[in-house]
Write a protein that holds these residues in place. Structure first.
Motif, PDB file in Angstrom:
ATOM      1  N   ILE A  62       0.838  -1.191   0.000  1.00 57.34           N
ATOM      2  CA  ILE A  62       0.000   0.000   0.000  1.00 57.34           C
ATOM      3  C   ILE A  62       0.876   1.245   0.000  1.00 57.34           C
ATOM      4  CG2 ILE A  62      -1.856  -1.197   1.193  1.00 57.34           C
ATOM      5  CD1 ILE A  62      -1.119   0.245   3.720  1.00 57.34           C
ATOM      6  N   GLN A  63       0.382   2.298  -0.626  1.00 60.81           N
ATOM      7  CA  GLN A  63       1.169   3.516  -0.763  1.00 60.81           C
ATOM      8  C   GLN A  63       1.510   4.098   0.594  1.00 60.81           C
ATOM      9  OE1 GLN A  63      -0.703   6.510  -3.145  1.00 60.81           O
ATOM     10  NE2 GLN A  63       1.012   7.923  -3.034  1.00 60.81           N
ATOM     11  N   SER A  64       2.788   4.379   0.805  1.00 61.92           N
ATOM     12  CA  SER A  64       3.250   4.883   2.093  1.00 61.92           C
ATOM     13  C   SER A  64       2.991   6.385   2.202  1.00 61.92           C
ATOM     14  CB  SER A  64       4.739   4.597   2.273  1.00 61.92           C
ATOM     15  OG  SER A  64       5.171   4.983   3.552  1.00 61.92           O
ATOM     16  N   THR A  65       2.565   6.813   3.389  1.00 69.34           N
ATOM     17  CA  THR A  65       2.351   8.225   3.683  1.00 69.34           C
ATOM     18  C   THR A  65       2.995   8.545   5.023  1.00 69.34           C
ATOM     19  OG1 THR A  65       0.273   7.831   4.863  1.00 69.34           O
ATOM     20  CG2 THR A  65       0.122   8.163   2.468  1.00 69.34           C
ATOM     21  N   PHE A  66       3.052   9.834   5.368  1.00 65.97           N
ATOM     22  CA  PHE A  66       3.585  10.207   6.676  1.00 65.97           C
ATOM     23  C   PHE A  66       2.738   9.602   7.794  1.00 65.97           C
ATOM     24  CE2 PHE A  66       5.419  13.996   4.342  1.00 65.97           C
ATOM     25  CZ  PHE A  66       6.737  13.541   4.448  1.00 65.97           C
ATOM     26  N   GLN A  67       1.423   9.510   7.578  1.00 63.39           N
ATOM     27  CA  GLN A  67       0.550   8.915   8.588  1.00 63.39           C
ATOM     28  C   GLN A  67       0.877   7.440   8.792  1.00 63.39           C
ATOM     29  OE1 GLN A  67      -3.591   8.204   7.552  1.00 63.39           O
ATOM     30  NE2 GLN A  67      -4.257   8.978   9.533  1.00 63.39           N
ATOM     31  N   ILE A  68       1.085   6.720   7.692  1.00 62.04           N
ATOM     32  CA  ILE A  68       1.420   5.301   7.803  1.00 62.04           C
ATOM     33  C   ILE A  68       2.794   5.128   8.446  1.00 62.04           C
ATOM     34  CG2 ILE A  68       1.991   3.239   6.440  1.00 62.04           C
ATOM     35  CD1 ILE A  68      -0.258   4.005   4.540  1.00 62.04           C
ATOM     36  N   HIS A  69       3.755   5.990   8.074  1.00 63.33           N
ATOM     37  CA  HIS A  69       5.064   5.954   8.722  1.00 63.33           C
ATOM     38  C   HIS A  69       4.918   6.129  10.233  1.00 63.33           C
ATOM     39  CE1 HIS A  69       7.926   5.487   5.559  1.00 63.33           C
ATOM     40  NE2 HIS A  69       7.534   6.548   4.896  1.00 63.33           N
ATOM     41  N   GLY A  70       4.069   7.085  10.623  1.00 66.06           N
ATOM     42  CA  GLY A  70       3.882   7.342  12.044  1.00 66.06           C
ATOM     43  C   GLY A  70       3.280   6.159  12.772  1.00 66.06           C
ATOM     44  N   MET A  71       2.277   5.520  12.167  1.00 62.54           N
ATOM     45  CA  MET A  71       1.650   4.365  12.806  1.00 62.54           C
ATOM     46  C   MET A  71       2.613   3.187  12.885  1.00 62.54           C
ATOM     47  SD  MET A  71      -2.342   4.481  11.568  1.00 62.54           S
ATOM     48  CE  MET A  71      -2.042   4.637   9.804  1.00 62.54           C
ATOM     49  N   HIS A  72       3.432   3.009  11.841  1.00 62.40           N
ATOM     50  CA  HIS A  72       4.446   1.958  11.895  1.00 62.40           C
ATOM     51  C   HIS A  72       5.443   2.221  13.017  1.00 62.40           C
ATOM     52  CE1 HIS A  72       3.981  -1.056   8.783  1.00 62.40           C
ATOM     53  NE2 HIS A  72       3.523  -0.128   7.969  1.00 62.40           N
ATOM     54  N   THR A  73       5.826   3.478  13.184  1.00 62.65           N
ATOM     55  CA  THR A  73       6.765   3.821  14.256  1.00 62.65           C
ATOM     56  C   THR A  73       6.186   3.458  15.613  1.00 62.65           C
ATOM     57  OG1 THR A  73       7.652   5.651  12.947  1.00 62.65           O
ATOM     58  CG2 THR A  73       8.065   5.706  15.317  1.00 62.65           C
ATOM     59  N   LEU A  74       4.905   3.736  15.811  1.00 63.32           N
ATOM     60  CA  LEU A  74       4.282   3.474  17.103  1.00 63.32           C
ATOM     61  C   LEU A  74       4.156   1.978  17.390  1.00 63.32           C
ATOM     62  CD1 LEU A  74       1.576   6.264  16.954  1.00 63.32           C
ATOM     63  CD2 LEU A  74       3.379   6.079  18.669  1.00 63.32           C
ATOM     64  N   ILE A  75       3.735   1.184  16.415  1.00 63.88           N
ATOM     65  CA  ILE A  75       3.557  -0.243  16.703  1.00 63.88           C
ATOM     66  C   ILE A  75       4.893  -0.973  16.810  1.00 63.88           C
ATOM     67  CG2 ILE A  75       1.308  -0.287  15.583  1.00 63.88           C
ATOM     68  CD1 ILE A  75       2.565  -1.759  13.236  1.00 63.88           C
TER      69      ILE A  75
END
Length: 245
Positions: A62-75
């Protein structure tokens, strides 16, 4: 003299103002080996994602966004609370499932709106699951490949196979093999996961070239213990709070 008269003024006029637009700034330039190595690893990871998608046209990230980067960082953060881990994991899972649903077949249906007659595309695929919900949605279960409960008409249905992590690919191969034994069509299976190791992608795509894999991130690989690296630890233990702590 030349530095003070030409180089420094040119830097101040043309280079320094662009600093606010930079995504990453490396202090000390070429002497900062730690920062440079992090960027190199990031580039290698991204190149690996693209090369895998070129090798396997049935792999979708799926296309990466800053929001997805942020959620990946948290989990991925070991300090993230169970509540936040569940919350952001669920958000990422929804994105992956929505992308997967986009690969189900559609049919055209003509509808009349208050202003115009329009032909819309309407989802017509059925998701395999074991207890019946409405007319066409079933929730099927495969638990540790020992117990399973699947619809009898699975051969005529589209199947969403969900697993949070694709590591070595061995478990995925066994689960897909079971679905095929029960009559599911390989081309109707969509395998959804949060993160995937390249090794697992190779194993599954080579064994089952007609299924689709949808993931939110391709990881760097597996470590010596065959755990996904950098990964996010034991997903089930962190999600359900069943770790040793």
């Amino acid at each position: 003299m030349q530095y003070s008269k030409f180089i420094k003024p040119a830097f101040d006029d043309f280079i320094l103002p662009t600093k606010k637009y930079a995504d990453i700034i490396i202090p000390r330039g070429g002497d900062n080996h730690v920062a440079i190595n992090l960027i190199v690893q990031h580039i290698h990871t991204k190149l690996g994602q693209q090369s895998l998608c070129k090798i396997y046209p049935n792999l979708y990230v799926i296309q990466s966004t800053f929001q997805i980067h942020g959620m990946h960082t948290l989990i991925r953060d070991n300090e993230t609370t169970k509540h936040d881990f569940i919350f952001y994991s669920d958000r990422l899972i929804r994105l992956v499932v929505e992308h997967g649903l986009g690969h189900l077949p559609f049919k055209e249906k003509q509808v009349i709106t208050p202003t115009v007659v329009k032909v819309w595309r309407m989802l017509c695929g059925h998701v395999v699951k074991a207890s019946r919900l409405g007319r066409s949605l079933y929730i099927g279960k495969v638990i540790m490949l020992i117990y399973h409960n699947l619809p009898n008409d699975i051969a005529y249905r589209n199947v969403l196979l969900l697993d949070p992590i694709l590591g070595t690919g061995n478990t995925a191969v066994q689960a897909i093999s079971l679905l095929l034994q029960k009559g599911a069509q390989e081309s109707n299976i969509i395998f959804l996961n949060l993160i995937s190791a390249p090794q697992g992608v190779h194993v599954v795509c080579k064994r089952f070239p007609r299924i689709k894999i949808v993931t939110s991130e391709i990881e760097s690989g597996l470590n010596e213990d065959f755990r996904v690296f950098p990964g996010m630890g034991e997903f089930g233990d962190r999600y359900f709070g069943t770790d040793d702590d």
